[in-house]
Design an enzyme around this catalytic site. Structure first.
Site, PDB file in Angstrom:
ATOM      1  CB  SER A 148      -6.227  -7.958  14.163  1.00  0.00           C
ATOM      2  OG  SER A 148      -6.498  -7.262  15.362  1.00  0.00           O
ATOM      3  CE1 TYR A 150      -1.499  -5.517  14.014  1.00  0.00           C
ATOM      4  CE2 TYR A 150      -3.537  -5.163  15.223  1.00  0.00           C
ATOM      5  CZ  TYR A 150      -2.555  -6.006  14.754  1.00  0.00           C
ATOM      6  OH  TYR A 150      -2.637  -7.353  15.017  1.00  0.00           O
TER       7      TYR A 150
END
Length: 327
Positions: A129, A154
């Site tokens: 990501s 995350y």
């Protein structure tokens, strides 16, 4: 040559579109997904119904953290390529439910690595990501930039995936490639994403929450560009890299053209033919002010860079949204 491909998160946004593309080009796809209720399950089931129209698609409802289930999956199949897209997504949700990220993004990813290790998978491609860049001040975000200061769990879990994949590549000679996705959008997208929430609210004449007073910038990347990048990377086995000589590589996949959130909203208003009511709010914890992908290495290695204009991509999403929800 026909490939047998495992796509984890096949009922998810990117997994669905990638599976469709692989099936169109004649590959056989085994898709797994746990069909959790992080967002509306009916949307995941709708994606699956389309995939299951193909005889070359097989689906198993399976959680990445199910160690025995994943081991059986690998033992019962012979995968040429594994594309790991299943993960607990969302920066803000990681503040509310951190253990979901431990189970899926860390324990689950380890189960995938172990499956690849014991069954001679030719290439593991996995989703990282843009969040790994944290509050990186240098733009555009380059693969050489340090990514040691994640500002959400995350992001930390995605950086951990990169480190885990590198170690397995070094130890067991598993070719692995990580893909740092930048704000992916498009038809059949995720309802927890801002563009989807904005579209729903504007269509229902409700106000939208706009964080950081709308001054954030995002490198919005259309889903078809992301899928094209993934497919090309799947066919590119990484050469040995660095001092470890691991067959490991990371790429950015982003549009290389960051857009301010207020400009994004104006474009969406044009697509919808409606004006948004905006609640301008401060920055939320875990958010970053800008994302901006340097895609030079992607272009150099696989000859592709995302290029769908925002107005074109958003119009396709709005057309899908209005058709799917009949509004």
């Amino acid at each position: 040559m026909v490939q047998q491909v495992l796509v984890t998160g096949a009922a998810g946004f990117i997994g669905f579109h990638l599976s469709q593309r692989l099936l169109r080009q004649g590959d056989r796809v085994v898709g797994i997904d746990n069909l959790n209720d992080y967002y509306e399950v009916s949307l995941k089931q709708g994606r699956l119904e389309i995939l299951q129209e193909s005889d070359n698609f097989q689906f198993q409802q399976l959680d990445l953290s199910d160690r025995d289930g994943i081991a059986r999956l690998f033992a019962e199949n012979s995968f040429d390529v594994v594309v790991n897209l299943a993960a607990q997504a969302g920066v803000r949700y990681s503040l509310e439910n951190p253990y979901a990220y431990l189970n899926s993004n860390l324990a689950g990813f380890l189960n995938i690595l172990e499956g690849c290790r014991h069954h001679e998978v030719k290439h593991l491609v996995f989703a990282s990501s843009s969040s790994v860049y944290g509050v990186n001040k240098k733009i555009p975000f380059s693969l050489e930039d340090p990514v040691d200061e994640p500002i959400s769990l995350y992001a930390a879990s995605k950086k951990a995936n990169e480190l885990m994949a590198h170690s397995y590549s070094h130890l067991y000679n598993i070719p692995t490639t990580g893909l740092r996705f930048f704000t992916v959008y498009g038809p059949w997208g995720r309802p927890d994403m801002a563009y989807f929430k904005f579209t729903r609210a504007i269509a229902q004449n409700q106000a939208i929450d706009v964080y950081n007073q709308g001054r954030m910038k995002r490198d919005f990347t259309y889903i078809d560009d992301v899928v094209e990048g993934v497919v090309r990377v799947m066919a590119k086995i990484p050469d040995p890299q660095g001092q470890s000589q691991a067959r490991y590589k990371v790429y950015n996949i982003g549009n290389n053209q960051p857009v301010e959130l207020l400009t994004f909203i104006e474009t969406l208003e044009t697509c919808l033919g409606k004006t948004a009511q905006k609640n301008l709010l401060p920055m939320q914890p875990g958010d970053v002010p800008i994302t901006y992908a340097d895609v030079d290495e992607l272009m150099a290695d696989v000859g592709f860079r995302p290029q769908t204009p925002l107005a074109q991509g958003l119009q396709k999403f709005v057309d899908w949204y209005q058709g799917y929800y009949k509004v």
